[in-house]
Each structure stands twice: as C-alpha cells, then as structure tokens.
Motif scaffolding. Structure first.
Motif, PDB file in Angstrom:
ATOM      1  N   ASN A   1       0.766  -1.162   0.281  1.00  0.00           N
ATOM      2  CA  ASN A   1      -0.152   0.124  -0.193  1.00  0.00           C
ATOM      3  C   ASN A   1       0.774   1.147   0.074  1.00  0.00           C
ATOM      4  O   ASN A   1       1.628   1.286   1.095  1.00  0.00           O
ATOM      5  N   THR A   2       0.803   1.961  -1.037  1.00  0.00           N
ATOM      6  CA  THR A   2       1.745   3.050  -1.119  1.00  0.00           C
ATOM      7  C   THR A   2       0.974   4.380  -0.676  1.00  0.00           C
ATOM      8  O   THR A   2       1.425   5.576  -0.853  1.00  0.00           O
ATOM      9  N   SER A   3      -0.198   4.273  -0.351  1.00  0.00           N
ATOM     10  CA  SER A   3      -0.870   5.575   0.083  1.00  0.00           C
ATOM     11  C   SER A   3      -0.530   5.762   1.468  1.00  0.00           C
ATOM     12  O   SER A   3      -0.029   4.852   2.230  1.00  0.00           O
ATOM     13  N   ASP A   4      -1.093   6.941   2.019  1.00  0.00           N
ATOM     14  CA  ASP A   4      -1.037   7.485   3.375  1.00  0.00           C
ATOM     15  C   ASP A   4      -2.247   6.931   4.325  1.00  0.00           C
ATOM     16  O   ASP A   4      -2.462   7.411   5.425  1.00  0.00           O
ATOM     17  N   ALA A   5      -3.042   5.856   3.853  1.00  0.00           N
ATOM     18  CA  ALA A   5      -4.218   5.689   4.580  1.00  0.00           C
ATOM     19  C   ALA A   5      -4.518   4.026   4.444  1.00  0.00           C
ATOM     20  O   ALA A   5      -4.031   3.371   3.338  1.00  0.00           O
ATOM     21  N   PRO A   6      -4.925   3.367   5.502  1.00  0.00           N
ATOM     22  CA  PRO A   6      -4.993   1.786   5.239  1.00  0.00           C
ATOM     23  C   PRO A   6      -6.098   1.335   4.325  1.00  0.00           C
ATOM     24  O   PRO A   6      -7.038   2.300   4.000  1.00  0.00           O
ATOM     25  N   ILE A   7      -6.175   0.325   3.902  1.00  0.00           N
ATOM     26  CA  ILE A   7      -6.734  -0.290   2.551  1.00  0.00           C
ATOM     27  C   ILE A   7      -7.350  -1.389   3.164  1.00  0.00           C
ATOM     28  O   ILE A   7      -6.653  -2.363   3.338  1.00  0.00           O
ATOM     29  N   SER A   8      -8.828  -1.452   3.114  1.00  0.00           N
ATOM     30  CA  SER A   8      -9.360  -2.749   3.465  1.00  0.00           C
ATOM     31  C   SER A   8      -9.161  -3.848   2.136  1.00  0.00           C
ATOM     32  O   SER A   8      -9.726  -3.453   1.018  1.00  0.00           O
ATOM     33  N   LEU A   9      -9.057  -4.988   2.438  1.00  0.00           N
ATOM     34  CA  LEU A   9      -9.287  -6.022   1.545  1.00  0.00           C
ATOM     35  C   LEU A   9     -10.465  -6.862   1.243  1.00  0.00           C
ATOM     36  O   LEU A   9     -10.755  -7.901   0.555  1.00  0.00           O
ATOM     37  N   ASP A  10     -11.312  -6.474   2.114  1.00  0.00           N
ATOM     38  CA  ASP A  10     -12.556  -7.372   2.312  1.00  0.00           C
ATOM     39  C   ASP A  10     -13.465  -7.109   0.824  1.00  0.00           C
ATOM     40  O   ASP A  10     -13.430  -5.955   0.129  1.00  0.00           O
ATOM     41  N   GLY A  11     -13.682  -8.196   0.211  1.00  0.00           N
ATOM     42  CA  GLY A  11     -14.362  -8.256  -1.222  1.00  0.00           C
ATOM     43  C   GLY A  11     -13.449  -8.368  -2.151  1.00  0.00           C
ATOM     44  O   GLY A  11     -13.994  -8.383  -3.313  1.00  0.00           O
ATOM     45  N   TRP A  12     -12.151  -8.382  -2.037  1.00  0.00           N
ATOM     46  CA  TRP A  12     -11.223  -8.566  -3.216  1.00  0.00           C
ATOM     47  C   TRP A  12     -10.621  -9.974  -3.193  1.00  0.00           C
ATOM     48  O   TRP A  12     -11.072 -10.677  -2.289  1.00  0.00           O
ATOM     49  N   SER A  13     -10.081 -10.080  -4.264  1.00  0.00           N
ATOM     50  CA  SER A  13      -9.372 -11.415  -4.459  1.00  0.00           C
ATOM     51  C   SER A  13      -7.941 -11.520  -4.982  1.00  0.00           C
ATOM     52  O   SER A  13      -7.687 -10.396  -5.832  1.00  0.00           O
TER      53      SER A  13
ATOM     54  N   LEU B   1      -8.267 -16.846  -4.430  1.00  0.00           N
ATOM     55  CA  LEU B   1      -8.244 -16.604  -3.011  1.00  0.00           C
ATOM     56  C   LEU B   1      -8.956 -15.420  -2.642  1.00  0.00           C
ATOM     57  O   LEU B   1      -8.788 -14.416  -3.109  1.00  0.00           O
ATOM     58  N   GLN B   2     -10.239 -15.721  -1.826  1.00  0.00           N
ATOM     59  CA  GLN B   2     -10.587 -14.421  -1.333  1.00  0.00           C
ATOM     60  C   GLN B   2      -9.884 -13.789  -0.152  1.00  0.00           C
ATOM     61  O   GLN B   2      -9.461 -14.277   0.919  1.00  0.00           O
ATOM     62  N   LEU B   3      -9.815 -12.425  -0.297  1.00  0.00           N
ATOM     63  CA  LEU B   3      -8.816 -11.608   0.644  1.00  0.00           C
ATOM     64  C   LEU B   3      -9.626 -11.217   1.868  1.00  0.00           C
ATOM     65  O   LEU B   3     -10.721 -10.757   1.545  1.00  0.00           O
ATOM     66  N   THR B   4      -8.891 -10.909   2.958  1.00  0.00           N
ATOM     67  CA  THR B   4      -9.525 -10.325   4.225  1.00  0.00           C
ATOM     68  C   THR B   4      -8.526  -9.646   4.787  1.00  0.00           C
ATOM     69  O   THR B   4      -7.271 -10.014   4.600  1.00  0.00           O
ATOM     70  N   GLY B   5      -8.897  -8.631   5.636  1.00  0.00           N
ATOM     71  CA  GLY B   5      -7.923  -7.978   6.390  1.00  0.00           C
ATOM     72  C   GLY B   5      -7.574  -6.691   5.825  1.00  0.00           C
ATOM     73  O   GLY B   5      -8.247  -6.031   4.945  1.00  0.00           O
ATOM     74  N   THR B   6      -6.571  -5.967   6.107  1.00  0.00           N
ATOM     75  CA  THR B   6      -6.246  -4.679   5.954  1.00  0.00           C
ATOM     76  C   THR B   6      -4.844  -4.382   5.761  1.00  0.00           C
ATOM     77  O   THR B   6      -3.970  -4.916   6.636  1.00  0.00           O
ATOM     78  N   VAL B   7      -4.526  -3.683   4.809  1.00  0.00           N
ATOM     79  CA  VAL B   7      -3.092  -3.336   4.282  1.00  0.00           C
ATOM     80  C   VAL B   7      -2.621  -1.939   5.092  1.00  0.00           C
ATOM     81  O   VAL B   7      -3.260  -1.031   4.585  1.00  0.00           O
ATOM     82  N   PRO B   8      -1.750  -1.842   6.007  1.00  0.00           N
ATOM     83  CA  PRO B   8      -1.668  -0.603   6.805  1.00  0.00           C
ATOM     84  C   PRO B   8      -0.919   0.570   5.703  1.00  0.00           C
ATOM     85  O   PRO B   8      -0.206   0.299   4.680  1.00  0.00           O
ATOM     86  N   ALA B   9      -1.080   1.691   6.125  1.00  0.00           N
ATOM     87  CA  ALA B   9      -0.687   2.906   4.942  1.00  0.00           C
ATOM     88  C   ALA B   9       0.824   2.967   4.996  1.00  0.00           C
ATOM     89  O   ALA B   9       1.557   2.471   5.801  1.00  0.00           O
ATOM     90  N   GLY B  10       1.356   2.752   3.670  1.00  0.00           N
ATOM     91  CA  GLY B  10       2.683   2.669   3.574  1.00  0.00           C
ATOM     92  C   GLY B  10       3.323   1.247   3.670  1.00  0.00           C
ATOM     93  O   GLY B  10       4.564   1.268   3.814  1.00  0.00           O
TER      94      GLY B  10
END
Length: 898
Positions: free
Chosen positions: A70-82, A98-107
């Motif tokens: 995640n190159t942004s300055d905000a966390p990104i949720s993976l819910d609904g992603w694959s 693979l269905q993804l879950t969790g959050t990628v922290p900012a940076g």
C-alpha cells in the motif's frame, strides 16, 4: 551422419536460452494473440513480489507467497477483494481464486502465504493471510482484483478489465500487462516490483525472495545497509561503489536492496532485447592480473526506461534495486533513476589481462561486466553449432580448439574430468542481442557470412574491447553495442579455408568421405515423406515419415551433389570409401543406383571414364543378404587409371554385431600405371574395407547396465563388438583372397583412443591420421574436435604409407552452409565449392604402389630392398631390372620373395 547432440542436453538448452542474457525483456515462450501494449500503471495497492518456488528443490523458504504493498497514506481494506492465479498458458479458475480479508496498513505490506512444498529450510515471516494456491516456480499469472468473482479475461483483455487492479505475468506467461511478461524465476528467486511503468517486463526483476508482512519494519530489509556498517541503513542518496555492489563472491551482498551508484557507460544495448547498459568505475581498467584482482568494477544496468538516454563514455549516477539475474549481478533502474554524477568521472580503459584469459571461475567473477581487450592468441573458435541460432560463437582458451579427450587419453576418470573442464572453460562470444534466428529468419545472422567465414580452430582477433558477462550458466563476451555487421564489429576471424588438401605423397591416394545422406530417391517423390523447410516454406531435405533420408527435391540434390563432386574431384583421391550413401536396392531401386549417379556426375566434372564404382549386388548375395539391412550404406569408388579391382567385392553381412550399423564392404585393389616406355605395370595389391560403426547418438541394450560415459557416448558396447567382428572377418578375407596389405577406413564413430580402436592397435594396425597429422581431426561435437573417421593400416601396409591428413572442408563449417540449409536465413551461407559438402572431413592417405619391374630392363638396373615373405624364409629381397646400357637407375619397391 553426425552423432545426435544429446550428450549434454541441459547445457545446450542453457546455451540456447543464453541469447536472452543480462536483462528482463524476455520474449514470451507461449505466443499470445496479437495485442497492443496495454500498460497497467499500479494504483495505491499493488503486487510488490511473487514467489512460486516455496518448498521446491533448492528453495530456502517453505511456502509460496504474494506480497502486496500500500503506497498511500491511508489503510486499505481487502474485504471483497481476491487474489487469482493462472498457469502460463492457462485461464483463471474458481479453484485458483483466494478471497482476501484484512487490511493493508498505510505505506506497509501485506504477506499472503500460499502452498507449502516438501523442502525449504526457512518459514516465512508471520503472514497476514494464508491460502492454498500453488504457484509455479518459473512462471505464471497473478491478478489482484477488487471483486470476489473469478476473472474470465485472458491475453490482451486482462490489463483493461475494470476488476483487475494489478496484473503480473512472468516467465513466458501469455497473459501480462505491457509489452512482455517479467523474467522467469527459479526455486530460489522471486520477481519484485522495481519500477512503476505499468509494463511487467520493465517493472519486475528476478532476485532473492524478500517477504515482508504488515508487521515488518519498513526500513528492514528493503532499505540498503552500508556495506562497511551492516547495522545501519545507507544514507539516502549516498553513492555505493560498484565494487561493493559486486562483492567478492558469486552473488552480490546487496541483492534485494536499493542503492545509488555511479560509473562510466562502457556498453549500450538500446536495441536487440537486452534493454540496458553497462557501467564501470571511472579510471579503472588497464593492466589487470585476474589472480590478484578483488571485486569487479563493472555492473549491468537493466533499464528499458533509460537505456535510450545514455551513450558510451558518459558518466552516470543510477538508483535502483540490486539483484542476481541468472547469477549475474545487475541493478534495475526505473524512469527517474538516472542522473548526472556530482563530479566528472575519469575515463575507463579496457582491461589487458596478465597471463591470458582466465579459466578459474573466481578470477572471471572479479571481471564480471568489465570492459576487456583479449590479446592475440588468447581465444580460438571451438564451436559454431549454435551460431546460426543464437548468434553465439564458442571460444576455447588458448590458440587451438578444444580436443576430444579420447583423442589422446584412454576413456576413464582423467578423460571425463578433462571433458567437463573444457566445457566449463569454454566462453561464448555473444552478439549483444536476444534474437533467435531459427524463428527470426528475416533478421541477418550475427557473425556468419560468406565473406568472413567463422570456422572451428580459427584464431580470433579483437580490434575493439568487449564486456565479460555471465548468464544462463555460461561466461560470455558481449560487444559494446548490439551486433550489426562483420565490418563494424571490431572482431576478426582467421581464414582457415584450404583450397586443396596437404600433400601426402605416394603413387596412390586412398581415403574416406562421409557424404551425409546422399540419396537420389527424393523426398518429394516418396509418399509419406515430411520435409525440413526453408524460410519460404519450401522443402530442402527429408525430415521423416519415410525411408529416404536425403534431399527433398531435385534442386536440393543438385546443390548437394555439386558440393560432393567438387570435394572428391579436388581431393586428389584415387580410391574412396563412401559412407552415408543411399542403399538403392533396399529402397526397391536398381542396386548401386545412387553410387552410379554420383560417379556419372564425377565423370562429367573430370572427364568420361575418370571414375568407376565397385558393384555390390553380388557381394550381398554371396553373403546371404538380399541388399543389406539399412537404406543407408557404404560404397567404393575409384579411378581406373590409378587402381584396378581384383576379383569381386566382399561384404560382412548377416553378422549380429552389425544389426544396428552398416555392413563393412571390402575390395582388393592393385595400383596400376605405366613405366617410362609406356608399358602397363601393376603394383602390390591391398585390401581396402570401408566401415560405418554404430553412432554415439542412441543407446544399445548394454547401455542400461553401464555407467554413463560422456567421453565415449552411447552404444560403446555395440562398437566394440563391431570392431572385434571386423577384425576377425578381415583375417578370414586375407586368407581367402591371398592378400597381405590391409587398409581399414571409414566412420568408426570412435575417437582415436577409444575401446574399438584399441582392438585394431592390438592386432597390429596403425591409425594413420594421428601418426602423420597429430593436429588433424574429422569432426566437431560439443565444442571439441576429434577424429571419428580413420584410415588404419596393418603392419605390412604401414610400410607403404607415405603420409596421411584430413582435409578440413566440413567439420569446421557452420551447419547453415550445408545444402539443406539454403535460404534458411536472409543471410545466405550456401555457396558453390567443396566447403560444407558434409559434416565430416575426408581422410586422405598416400600409398606407394610398389610397381613390379617391367621385363627387359631398359638401359639400367634397379635395386629395391624388402623383406622376403615366401615359406617363412626371411631375408633381403631384390627387384632387378635387366642390364642394358650405360644409364643406371634405382628401382622402387619392396621384395616379396624370400
């Protein structure tokens, strides 16, 4: 026919792939439909690394993984992603989603642990999510989707799909973003994002895996460490010397880190597929002793984005990730990663190597990517087999091509070690391009031309420096720009073509010629035949599907025949044993039809009646065989003015030892001539047998129980049995035919010190080629020269031999110069004349005729000394001319009466 090139298939494949050396930018191995360059610039969340070798042989990590960033300055949720995977040529599927879950922290990063193998020694860092996708260790397709459903796109459509957030195809994948897939991986390497152009080939680089989970310290290990203080990161922008990037070992100590370095550009590959340039520390080069040198001062820069912005001699500063690409250290530089050094850099000089070109791998490593200028005599052409395919010329260290070990050593541990050592020592002169000329037939060949033939055993001169590089398990010399022409490449090859053979003396020349499947029964006229074709799709020779083995059409046969006729006519031979000629009777044609056709062509060239052939039908019938067992056979041709057959031919047929080889064919000949008065005289008869033993290319039944022997190759048990059978048969023929002197010639498919030849040496035979021409050879295989073809003389015949040589018109030539390769490439190598008339050199032997004295003397007397042989009464023999006048002379000859 040459042995099948299967002794070291892995090496050959490595050499073949080697034209793709030094950078990514690989051409996909699986052809996708035509597509535009669909770039997919990464968004805030992107695929940063993919590894598929987890748990495989040679792997460190136990699991496959995909790392997201995640190159942004905000966390990104993976819910609904694959996360979705497809094989190189395959499509996405529900089972590989693979269905993804969790959050990628900012940076930060997000590590997805995937399938586990049975090997590996290290666990991944604590993953953020686990799955069971099993990725390929070499190549495939991974897609990051903002939807949960399985993607249906493939090939050119995927990069434009709205559900595709990021896409990576690597290792020859048919689905990818941009112009080409990223580089292939191994069980020990991953592909990591080093740039952000939206082009997989430019953005991802292969190197050591560096998995990071969301809990990892973002400065470790992706930020480079100071090599002098490994506890802390390098100050941003600090210049790391090239030598510290290279390190003193085989791999860079900074692999996987991002660094800034600077150097002088010494080579630029803006075209041709290498997609990069070479830099070297300013002020380095000159006289270098590889034995005492430390780390290399050169470095390859893989940078499709900046290669067009540099030129040779320019000082540059670059920033990028260090990696090992097929075990060669490189730095990958994206757009914006090229700047100007703070101070002007001193020029680079090409290295002049003390002690010649090194063979030690560690010494070569100290010169990796450096500019060098080899000295005269340092390197010699030893292999041209792959030059017409990948633009690679095999070079031997020193002033001669490598010899097959079994030319001078008996097979065994010492010979095997030498064989492997020479393969390891060989270096390839590459062309700075990734072109495969077997498919890119409209691209002119590198190095090869009729104006400057590149031949085995020719010296190489370097007027311009080259770069020492390493890729695909082979050391290489690259020109400083992609090869364009022989007039501008700065490299010269010694012209070793010899218009006529060396003199061998004697009254009669006897020898052998392998005519490489000379067939007058054509492929285009035979049902079932399939052709090899030229670049226009026209047949040139038979590929398979039928019994004929030679030319496809009459024009192809004309080309082949023209060359063979030129070679035999110019050779000076009077009696010739031919191998690999059509056995016409076996094909249902008139017996000896092909031999008769060749003789007719020779007589058209040299004059009516100059040549004749030995009929074989009666010999096969007498031996209990209808026509011989194979469609390929041997034959004997001769000049009636020089030799006369005595009686009929004989053949060793119906012998089980020759169930997988061509039967020996023998004939007694007597030299003929005229004395000073024009009267016919006849010399001492000799028995000449032509042979063609089982090839090394395929196995016999005994091979399964024997250890592999790269020196003798396959079917050595068959050849040994054939040698013993031939030796016994010849002894029988000597007694039956009443002849003492014996010459055995042909393609024994055994080098001079191999087991089959030992049978004849123990029986009193001498190998004439190695005796009279120790540097001669008949065949080139795997970058080593040696004699598969021999003329052997028994003790009594040996006394008559005046010399022997090979005529190097075939073994040294590129295969593309053969008749069957005409119009294979836009550069035409086929030309009239004897060169490349076959793939084996003819062997030529000089023989004293030992003419009997004419009765009546003639104004003199002659004395000849010899060994009496009648009734076991040994003593000096004498040939006396009748006294007649004031002139006297010395008679030539060897007495035969005791």
């Amino acid at each position: 026919m040459s042995p099948a090139r299967t002794v070291l298939p892995l090496r050959r494949l490595a050499c073949g792939a080697a034209a793709l050396a030094l950078g990514a930018g690989l051409v996909p191995a699986l052809e996708a439909p035509a597509r535009a360059a669909d770039l997919l610039p990464p968004g805030d969340l992107r695929i940063s690394e993919v590894y598929g070798g987890g748990g495989n042989s040679g792997a460190t990590y136990t699991h496959d993984f995909v790392e997201l960033r995640n190159t942004s300055d905000a966390p990104i949720s993976l819910d609904g992603w694959s996360l979705q995977y497809a094989a190189k040529a395959g499509a996405f599927s529900t089972g590989n989603t693979l269905q993804l879950t969790g959050t990628v922290p900012a940076g930060g990063t997000f590590l997805v642990q995937l399938a586990q193998g049975s090997g590996g020694t290290e666990a991944l860092p604590t993953p953020d999510q686990t799955g069971s996708l099993a990725l390929s260790g070499t190549g495939g397709v991974v897609a990051l989707s903002n939807a949960s459903g399985t993607l249906t796109c493939q090939f050119e459509t995927c990069a434009g799909e709205t559900a595709v957030v990021d896409l990576l195809g690597w290792g020859g994948a048919a689905t990818f973003a941009g112009t080409a897939p990223a580089a292939a991986t191994t069980n020990a390497t991953s592909v990591s994002r080093t740039a952000e152009t939206g082009d997989n080939a430019a953005d991802f680089t292969a190197g050591a895996p560096t998995p990071q989970s969301s809990g990892a310290d973002p400065t470790d290990p992706t930020d480079p460490t100071d090599p002098t203080d490994p506890t802390g990161p390098v100050e941003p922008g600090a210049v790391v010397p090239i030598a510290e990037i290279q390190g003193t070992g085989a791999a860079s100590p900074l692999a996987g880190t991002t660094v800034t370095t600077e150097g002088v550009v010494t080579a630029v590959y803006a075209t041709g597929g290498l997609n990069g340039y070479v830099i070297q520390t300013g002020g380095t080069g000159g006289d270098i002793d590889p034995a005492t040198a430390e780390a290399s001062q050169g470095l390859f820069v893989h940078s499709p984005a900046t290669v067009g912005d540099v030129e040779i001699g320019q000082g540059v500063k670059v920033t990028g990730q260090v990696s090992e690409y097929y075990d060669a250290t490189q730095i990958s530089v994206a757009a914006g990663g090229l700047t100007t050094p703070d101070a002007e850099l001193a020029p680079v000089e090409p290295a002049v190597l003390a002690g010649g070109f090194p063979t030690d791998p560690e010494q070569r490593e100290r010169l990796e990517s450096m500019l060098i200028l080899p000295a005269e005599g340092d390197l010699t052409v030893t292999d041209v087999y792959e030059t017409n395919k990948y633009g690679e010329v095999g070079l031997a260290i020193g002033d001669r091509a490598y010899r097959q070990p079994a030319e001078t050593l008996r097979p065994g541990a010492e010979a095997t070690a030498l064989y492997q050592q020479q393969l390891d020592d060989m270096i390839l002169l590459d062309d700075g391009r990734t072109t495969n000329f077997s498919t890119a037939t409209d691209v002119p060949l590198s190095y090869l031309s009729t104006e400057e033939p590149v031949r085995v055993d020719a010296g190489v001169g370097f007027e311009e420096p080259v770069v020492l590089s390493y890729s695909f398990d082979t050391w290489r010399l690259q020109p400083t720009t992609p090869w364009e022409s022989s007039t501008t490449d700065g490299i010269s090859f010694e012209d070793t073509r010899q218009a006529t053979p060396d003199e061998v003396g004697g009254d009669l020349q006897v020898g052998t010629f392998n005519v490489l499947n000379y067939f007058t029964t054509l492929g285009e006229d035979t049902p079932g035949c399939e052709p090899y074709t030229d670049r226009a799709g026209e047949g040139t020779s038979v590929r398979g599907g039928c019994d004929p083995r030679g030319a496809w059409g009459q024009d192809d046969l004309d080309r082949q025949q023209s060359k063979i006729v030129d070679a035999i006519s110019t050779s000076g031979l009077d009696v010739v044993g031919l191998m690999e000629i059509e056995n016409s009777a076996r094909l249902g044609e008139e017996a000896d039809e092909a031999t008769a056709t060749l003789v007719a062509a020779l007589n058209e060239e040299d004059g009516a009646g100059t040549w004749a052939y030995v009929p074989t039908a009666a010999a096969y019938e007498a031996a209990g065989s209808d026509a011989g067992q194979d469609v390929i056979s041997s034959a004997l041709i001769y000049k009636p003015a020089a030799a006369a057959p005595q009686g009929d031919a004989v053949v060793l047929a119906e012998d089980p030892a020759f169930a997988n080889a061509r039967e020996p064919l023998g004939q007694v000949f007597a030299p003929v001539g005229e004395d000073s008065k024009g009267r016919a005289v006849q010399g001492e008869p000799f028995f000449f047998a032509v042979n063609h033993f089982k090839s090394k290319g395929s196995k016999d039944a005994a091979d399964a129980s024997l250890p592999a022997d790269p020196v003798q190759g396959n079917s050595r048990t068959s050849r040994l049995a054939q040698a013993n059978a031939l030796n016994a048969w010849v002894q029988e023929q000597q007694e039956a035919l009443g002849v003492e002197d014996v010459l055995l010639g042909g393609d024994f498919n055994a080098y001079t010190q191999e087991d089959p030849l030992q049978v004849f040496y123990e029986a009193g035979y001498t190998d004439l080629g190695s005796t009279f021409d120790e540097d001669g050879w008949s065949y080139s295989f795997d970058g080593m020269t040696g004699s598969l073809d021999h003329v052997l003389a028994n003790d009594s015949a040996r006394e008559r031999i005046t010399g022997a040589t090979d005529w190097s018109i075939n073994g040294a030539e590129s295969p593309l110069a053969l008749y069957s390769r005409a119009n294979t490439n836009v550069t035409e190598l086929y030309q009239e004349g004897p060169f490349a008339s076959s793939d084996h050199n003819p062997m030529i032997t000089g023989l004293d005729a030992e003419f009997a004295p004419a009765s009546g003397g003639g104004n003199g007397n002659g004395n000849g000394q010899g060994n009496g042989r009648d009734n076991d009464n040994k003593g000096p023999g004498k040939n006396n001319g009748t006294p007649g006048g004031s002139n006297s002379g010395i008679g030539k000859g060897k007495g035969r009466q005791g």
